[in-house]
Design a protein around this motif. Sequence first.
Motif, PDB file in Angstrom:
ATOM      1  N   VAL A 146      30.900 -41.404  31.199  1.00 48.99           N
ATOM      2  CA  VAL A 146      31.723 -41.634  32.219  1.00 48.99           C
ATOM      3  C   VAL A 146      32.723 -40.713  32.532  1.00 48.99           C
ATOM      4  CG1 VAL A 146      33.313 -43.377  33.385  1.00 48.99           C
ATOM      5  CG2 VAL A 146      31.554 -44.317  31.880  1.00 48.99           C
ATOM      6  N   ASP A 147      32.901 -40.426  34.003  1.00 50.38           N
ATOM      7  CA  ASP A 147      33.715 -39.235  34.361  1.00 50.38           C
ATOM      8  C   ASP A 147      35.196 -40.018  34.579  1.00 50.38           C
ATOM      9  OD1 ASP A 147      31.785 -37.125  34.099  1.00 50.38           O
ATOM     10  OD2 ASP A 147      31.080 -37.651  36.100  1.00 50.38           O
ATOM     11  N   ASP A 148      36.214 -39.275  34.589  1.00 53.46           N
ATOM     12  CA  ASP A 148      37.589 -39.961  34.950  1.00 53.46           C
ATOM     13  C   ASP A 148      37.697 -41.135  34.301  1.00 53.46           C
ATOM     14  OD1 ASP A 148      39.854 -39.882  36.006  1.00 53.46           O
ATOM     15  OD2 ASP A 148      39.449 -40.599  38.087  1.00 53.46           O
ATOM     16  N   LEU A 149      37.716 -41.023  32.808  1.00 56.89           N
ATOM     17  CA  LEU A 149      38.046 -42.418  31.918  1.00 56.89           C
ATOM     18  C   LEU A 149      39.433 -42.957  32.264  1.00 56.89           C
ATOM     19  CD1 LEU A 149      36.470 -41.099  28.732  1.00 56.89           C
ATOM     20  CD2 LEU A 149      35.353 -42.865  30.238  1.00 56.89           C
ATOM     21  N   VAL A 186      37.022 -58.369  32.680  1.00 52.98           N
ATOM     22  CA  VAL A 186      36.963 -56.854  32.521  1.00 52.98           C
ATOM     23  C   VAL A 186      36.727 -56.718  31.149  1.00 52.98           C
ATOM     24  CG1 VAL A 186      38.368 -56.831  34.341  1.00 52.98           C
ATOM     25  CG2 VAL A 186      39.350 -57.049  32.116  1.00 52.98           C
ATOM     26  N   ARG A 187      36.438 -57.423  30.159  1.00 53.51           N
ATOM     27  CA  ARG A 187      36.395 -57.215  28.560  1.00 53.51           C
ATOM     28  C   ARG A 187      35.572 -56.005  28.157  1.00 53.51           C
ATOM     29  NH1 ARG A 187      33.993 -60.178  23.917  1.00 53.51           N
ATOM     30  NH2 ARG A 187      35.213 -59.428  22.084  1.00 53.51           N
ATOM     31  N   ALA A 188      34.219 -56.103  28.830  1.00 47.32           N
ATOM     32  CA  ALA A 188      33.316 -55.379  28.418  1.00 47.32           C
ATOM     33  C   ALA A 188      33.739 -53.740  28.949  1.00 47.32           C
ATOM     34  CB  ALA A 188      32.037 -55.793  28.814  1.00 47.32           C
ATOM     35  N   GLU A 189      33.824 -53.720  29.955  1.00 51.04           N
ATOM     36  CA  GLU A 189      34.316 -52.647  30.749  1.00 51.04           C
ATOM     37  C   GLU A 189      35.536 -51.887  30.010  1.00 51.04           C
ATOM     38  OE1 GLU A 189      33.717 -49.240  33.371  1.00 51.04           O
ATOM     39  OE2 GLU A 189      32.332 -50.748  32.199  1.00 51.04           O
ATOM     40  N   TYR A 190      36.537 -52.685  29.648  1.00 52.78           N
ATOM     41  CA  TYR A 190      37.751 -52.196  29.022  1.00 52.78           C
ATOM     42  C   TYR A 190      37.313 -51.642  27.799  1.00 52.78           C
ATOM     43  CZ  TYR A 190      42.147 -52.521  26.219  1.00 52.78           C
ATOM     44  OH  TYR A 190      43.078 -52.183  25.426  1.00 52.78           O
ATOM     45  N   CYS A 191      36.520 -52.194  26.785  1.00 53.43           N
ATOM     46  CA  CYS A 191      36.280 -51.978  25.431  1.00 53.43           C
ATOM     47  C   CYS A 191      35.518 -50.696  25.633  1.00 53.43           C
ATOM     48  CB  CYS A 191      35.543 -53.102  24.787  1.00 53.43           C
ATOM     49  SG  CYS A 191      36.768 -54.582  24.283  1.00 53.43           S
ATOM     50  N   ARG A 192      34.672 -50.497  26.675  1.00 48.20           N
ATOM     51  CA  ARG A 192      33.817 -49.420  26.808  1.00 48.20           C
ATOM     52  C   ARG A 192      34.527 -48.241  27.082  1.00 48.20           C
ATOM     53  NH1 ARG A 192      29.566 -52.874  28.866  1.00 48.20           N
ATOM     54  NH2 ARG A 192      30.499 -52.607  31.201  1.00 48.20           N
ATOM     55  N   LEU A 193      35.356 -48.257  27.899  1.00 49.06           N
ATOM     56  CA  LEU A 193      36.163 -47.198  28.281  1.00 49.06           C
ATOM     57  C   LEU A 193      37.087 -46.567  27.295  1.00 49.06           C
ATOM     58  CD1 LEU A 193      37.201 -48.185  31.999  1.00 49.06           C
ATOM     59  CD2 LEU A 193      35.502 -46.559  31.345  1.00 49.06           C
ATOM     60  N   SER A 194      37.582 -47.718  26.530  1.00 55.41           N
ATOM     61  CA  SER A 194      38.521 -47.449  25.477  1.00 55.41           C
ATOM     62  C   SER A 194      37.820 -46.689  24.426  1.00 55.41           C
ATOM     63  CB  SER A 194      38.866 -48.798  24.644  1.00 55.41           C
ATOM     64  OG  SER A 194      39.863 -49.505  25.778  1.00 55.41           O
ATOM     65  N   LEU A 195      36.670 -46.891  24.227  1.00 57.98           N
ATOM     66  CA  LEU A 195      35.819 -46.232  22.695  1.00 57.98           C
ATOM     67  C   LEU A 195      35.445 -44.856  23.377  1.00 57.98           C
ATOM     68  CD1 LEU A 195      33.538 -49.048  21.561  1.00 57.98           C
ATOM     69  CD2 LEU A 195      35.937 -48.312  20.762  1.00 57.98           C
ATOM     70  N   ILE A 205      39.369 -51.365  18.549  1.00 61.05           N
ATOM     71  CA  ILE A 205      39.631 -49.934  19.307  1.00 61.05           C
ATOM     72  C   ILE A 205      40.391 -49.022  18.416  1.00 61.05           C
ATOM     73  CG2 ILE A 205      40.701 -49.174  21.398  1.00 61.05           C
ATOM     74  CD1 ILE A 205      39.809 -51.676  22.962  1.00 61.05           C
ATOM     75  N   ASP A 206      41.621 -49.572  17.769  1.00 62.32           N
ATOM     76  CA  ASP A 206      42.593 -48.655  16.894  1.00 62.32           C
ATOM     77  C   ASP A 206      41.924 -48.291  15.877  1.00 62.32           C
ATOM     78  OD1 ASP A 206      44.743 -49.340  18.565  1.00 62.32           O
ATOM     79  OD2 ASP A 206      45.737 -50.738  17.310  1.00 62.32           O
TER      80      ASP A 206
END
Length: 340
Positions: free
Chosen positions: A77-80, A100-109, A146-147
Amino acid sequence: MIEKNEDAAQHCPSELQFARPDNQDEPLDPDTEALLSQLSDEPTERDALAVRAARALRTSKQFNTFPCLDVSEIPVVDDLYGRMSVLVEDLAKHGDYAEVRAEYCRLSLLMNLEGVMAPAFRPALFTGKKKGDDVFNKIHRDQIVIDCHWLHSTKQSIVLRPKDIEYKPLFCHDRAFPIALAWDFAKEKWKSDHRVVDMLRLTRLQQIQLLALRESKLKCQVESIEKGSRKDGHFRPAPLSLFIQGLNAWCERDRRIYAHRRGYEAVWRAAVYLGASASMRQIGELASLMQGLPQLDDKTIRCKLKNIQRHILDYVEGLGVASPQALRGDFKSGGVEKGY
């Protein structure tokens, strides 16, 4: 016989839409399907209750596992940072973390894989829920995963106790990150101090980078810097707020500083969070992870700290609104000392 309720008839279709998956071809689990199969052709109050129950059931099952089981399968993904900011703004409007959980976790990783901005300094989640709501436990579990992935992705040294050897794969840098094992680690109901200090033995520099893996003492110290307090009936502004006030005043006196204000704030926060025993290299490393920028050399960090003392701290202390200790933190070594 249950009479038809016009209000239920109006709201049930939208409820039903939320109860079913976004992808209509995706099969429902048997329990949810059983609830929805009882719906009548014309929505009633009972139907509305059944749909709410089905949605609650789907939500509870959604949190049984981490939403991303294989990091390698997450699309690039661009512009994380920008996408994360939009997600956080949307969450603040509707307050539904499950949405938003799934997208939040994907962007975080994905941001972890970039390795430039630490989890603690990305856009913060705000649900609007009151203290004690179970959503905070759900967010906390996700953020532990995530940590752990951040520590793995940035190849940080973690030395576990011999008795905790089962979690060693979480920090083996030459292997793929085991998300399922991280989820098992996150689900354990341990006290923060046990998980962070006894098991992982994380340093202060490591903990400050993280969202959830922080010992209780550090949490209190950081909160004392970022939030105001009340004592003897008098409100005391947060040291961070006083610092920014002084930084704003410096920008007014010298407009060239506007372009560098974010960097000065990061250096001050890094120095105060880490304490007087921190080296220039540690302060520079943490300041860079706050901004997602390359690390500055020791000479530049030392110069910025001297400018902070001269143009910001001395100014604010001269106003008589804060003690020197308040602006330099209150850690075990006395905070950042004057003359750095």
